[in-house]
Scaffold this motif. Structure first.
Motif, PDB file in Angstrom:
ATOM      1  N   MET A   1     -18.906  -9.080 -23.163  1.00 44.91           N
ATOM      2  CA  MET A   1     -18.812  -7.827 -22.438  1.00 44.91           C
ATOM      3  C   MET A   1     -17.857  -8.005 -21.268  1.00 44.91           C
ATOM      4  N   GLU A   2     -16.946  -7.076 -21.092  1.00 39.65           N
ATOM      5  CA  GLU A   2     -15.961  -7.153 -20.026  1.00 39.65           C
ATOM      6  C   GLU A   2     -16.352  -6.173 -18.921  1.00 39.65           C
ATOM      7  N   PHE A   3     -16.191  -6.618 -17.663  1.00 40.40           N
ATOM      8  CA  PHE A   3     -16.537  -5.770 -16.525  1.00 40.40           C
ATOM      9  C   PHE A   3     -15.271  -5.208 -15.899  1.00 40.40           C
ATOM     10  N   ALA A   4     -15.347  -3.994 -15.462  1.00 41.10           N
ATOM     11  CA  ALA A   4     -14.220  -3.376 -14.761  1.00 41.10           C
ATOM     12  C   ALA A   4     -14.059  -4.016 -13.394  1.00 41.10           C
ATOM     13  N   HIS A   5     -12.848  -4.007 -12.878  1.00 41.09           N
ATOM     14  CA  HIS A   5     -12.585  -4.532 -11.535  1.00 41.09           C
ATOM     15  C   HIS A   5     -13.358  -3.697 -10.514  1.00 41.09           C
ATOM     16  N   LEU A   6     -14.101  -4.356  -9.677  1.00 39.29           N
ATOM     17  CA  LEU A   6     -14.863  -3.669  -8.641  1.00 39.29           C
ATOM     18  C   LEU A   6     -13.972  -3.390  -7.443  1.00 39.29           C
ATOM     19  N   PRO A   7     -14.145  -2.241  -6.813  1.00 42.53           N
ATOM     20  CA  PRO A   7     -13.347  -1.953  -5.617  1.00 42.53           C
ATOM     21  C   PRO A   7     -13.779  -2.852  -4.460  1.00 42.53           C
ATOM     22  N   ASN A   8     -12.928  -2.916  -3.461  1.00 39.78           N
ATOM     23  CA  ASN A   8     -13.266  -3.672  -2.257  1.00 39.78           C
ATOM     24  C   ASN A   8     -14.532  -3.089  -1.645  1.00 39.78           C
ATOM     25  N   ARG A   9     -15.342  -3.958  -1.048  1.00 38.92           N
ATOM     26  CA  ARG A   9     -16.584  -3.517  -0.404  1.00 38.92           C
ATOM     27  C   ARG A   9     -16.364  -3.503   1.106  1.00 38.92           C
ATOM     28  N   VAL A  10     -16.535  -2.346   1.716  1.00 41.63           N
ATOM     29  CA  VAL A  10     -16.353  -2.199   3.163  1.00 41.63           C
ATOM     30  C   VAL A  10     -17.529  -2.858   3.873  1.00 41.63           C
ATOM     31  N   VAL A  11     -17.213  -3.733   4.840  1.00 42.70           N
ATOM     32  CA  VAL A  11     -18.254  -4.412   5.607  1.00 42.70           C
ATOM     33  C   VAL A  11     -18.338  -3.883   7.039  1.00 42.70           C
ATOM     34  N   TYR A  38      -7.043   4.346   7.881  1.00 47.72           N
ATOM     35  CA  TYR A  38      -7.141   5.634   7.198  1.00 47.72           C
ATOM     36  C   TYR A  38      -7.051   6.752   8.217  1.00 47.72           C
ATOM     37  N   ARG A  39      -6.661   7.930   7.743  1.00 48.58           N
ATOM     38  CA  ARG A  39      -6.642   9.122   8.592  1.00 48.58           C
ATOM     39  C   ARG A  39      -7.217  10.287   7.817  1.00 48.58           C
ATOM     40  N   ARG A  40      -7.664  11.271   8.568  1.00 48.42           N
ATOM     41  CA  ARG A  40      -8.108  12.522   7.954  1.00 48.42           C
ATOM     42  C   ARG A  40      -7.783  13.662   8.894  1.00 48.42           C
ATOM     43  N   ASP A  41      -7.555  14.805   8.304  1.00 51.60           N
ATOM     44  CA  ASP A  41      -7.375  16.036   9.060  1.00 51.60           C
ATOM     45  C   ASP A  41      -8.669  16.817   8.898  1.00 51.60           C
ATOM     46  N   HIS A  42      -9.269  17.184  10.009  1.00 48.97           N
ATOM     47  CA  HIS A  42     -10.587  17.825   9.955  1.00 48.97           C
ATOM     48  C   HIS A  42     -10.583  19.117   9.138  1.00 48.97           C
ATOM     49  N   GLU A  43      -9.442  19.814   9.114  1.00 49.28           N
ATOM     50  CA  GLU A  43      -9.380  21.062   8.361  1.00 49.28           C
ATOM     51  C   GLU A  43      -9.129  20.833   6.862  1.00 49.28           C
ATOM     52  N   ASP A  44      -8.805  19.605   6.477  1.00 51.40           N
ATOM     53  CA  ASP A  44      -8.556  19.249   5.078  1.00 51.40           C
ATOM     54  C   ASP A  44      -9.817  18.601   4.510  1.00 51.40           C
ATOM     55  N   LEU A  45     -10.464  19.254   3.589  1.00 53.08           N
ATOM     56  CA  LEU A  45     -11.751  18.800   3.074  1.00 53.08           C
ATOM     57  C   LEU A  45     -11.640  17.694   2.025  1.00 53.08           C
ATOM     58  N   ARG A  46     -10.422  17.206   1.754  1.00 50.27           N
ATOM     59  CA  ARG A  46     -10.268  16.149   0.750  1.00 50.27           C
ATOM     60  C   ARG A  46     -10.690  14.783   1.268  1.00 50.27           C
ATOM     61  N   GLY A  47     -10.864  14.615   2.563  1.00 49.43           N
ATOM     62  CA  GLY A  47     -11.386  13.354   3.095  1.00 49.43           C
ATOM     63  C   GLY A  47     -10.329  12.441   3.689  1.00 49.43           C
ATOM     64  N   TRP A  48     -10.594  11.144   3.594  1.00 51.59           N
ATOM     65  CA  TRP A  48      -9.773  10.110   4.214  1.00 51.59           C
ATOM     66  C   TRP A  48      -8.610   9.709   3.314  1.00 51.59           C
ATOM     67  N   PHE A  49      -7.457   9.397   3.943  1.00 48.15           N
ATOM     68  CA  PHE A  49      -6.265   8.959   3.228  1.00 48.15           C
ATOM     69  C   PHE A  49      -5.785   7.628   3.802  1.00 48.15           C
ATOM     70  N   SER A  50      -5.523   6.687   2.940  1.00 46.80           N
ATOM     71  CA  SER A  50      -5.009   5.394   3.373  1.00 46.80           C
ATOM     72  C   SER A  50      -3.598   5.546   3.924  1.00 46.80           C
ATOM     73  N   LEU A  51      -3.332   4.876   5.040  1.00 48.08           N
ATOM     74  CA  LEU A  51      -1.969   4.844   5.577  1.00 48.08           C
ATOM     75  C   LEU A  51      -1.154   3.728   4.925  1.00 48.08           C
ATOM     76  N   GLN A  52      -1.818   2.903   4.106  1.00 49.91           N
ATOM     77  CA  GLN A  52      -1.195   1.843   3.322  1.00 49.91           C
ATOM     78  C   GLN A  52      -0.286   0.948   4.167  1.00 49.91           C
ATOM     79  N   ARG A  53      -0.834   0.493   5.286  1.00 51.34           N
ATOM     80  CA  ARG A  53      -0.068  -0.351   6.206  1.00 51.34           C
ATOM     81  C   ARG A  53      -0.519  -1.807   6.189  1.00 51.34           C
ATOM     82  N   PHE A  54      -1.808  -2.066   5.993  1.00 49.67           N
ATOM     83  CA  PHE A  54      -2.339  -3.410   6.214  1.00 49.67           C
ATOM     84  C   PHE A  54      -3.108  -4.006   5.035  1.00 49.67           C
ATOM     85  N   GLY A  55      -3.439  -3.222   4.036  1.00 54.52           N
ATOM     86  CA  GLY A  55      -4.350  -3.624   2.976  1.00 54.52           C
ATOM     87  C   GLY A  55      -3.929  -4.821   2.143  1.00 54.52           C
ATOM     88  N   GLY A  56      -2.657  -5.159   2.134  1.00 57.81           N
ATOM     89  CA  GLY A  56      -2.193  -6.290   1.343  1.00 57.81           C
ATOM     90  C   GLY A  56      -2.354  -7.639   2.013  1.00 57.81           C
TER      91      GLY A  56
END
Length: 77
Positions: A1-11, A38-56
């Protein structure tokens, strides 16, 4: 059985004073740590967006990732 890659876990998540930016410190499934901003605009209900600056970047510990985040982002102390 193969497992899918798990996302990073926020600590730890640190928000700025206005609540429109945050840093997540996370652990990867290989045991290394990282952080991303991450950033979010309070009037935008889609939630948080990664700024993709540091994750690597890879750190050996949560404390090391937090130390780097505190130097890179002014609201992280």
């Amino acid at each position: 059985m193969e497992f899918a890659h798990l996302p990073n876990r926020v600590v730890q998540s640190i928000n700025n004073e206005t609540g429109d930016h945050c840093i997540d410190i996370f652990v990867r499934d290989d045991g290394t740590f990282g952080y991303e901003e991450y950033r979010r605009d309070h009037e935008d209900l889609r939630g948080w967006f990664s700024l993709q600056r540091f994750g690597g970047q890879t750190f050996a510990s949560e404390a090391e990732a937090l130390g780097h985040a505190s130097k890179a982002v002014d609201y992280v102390k």
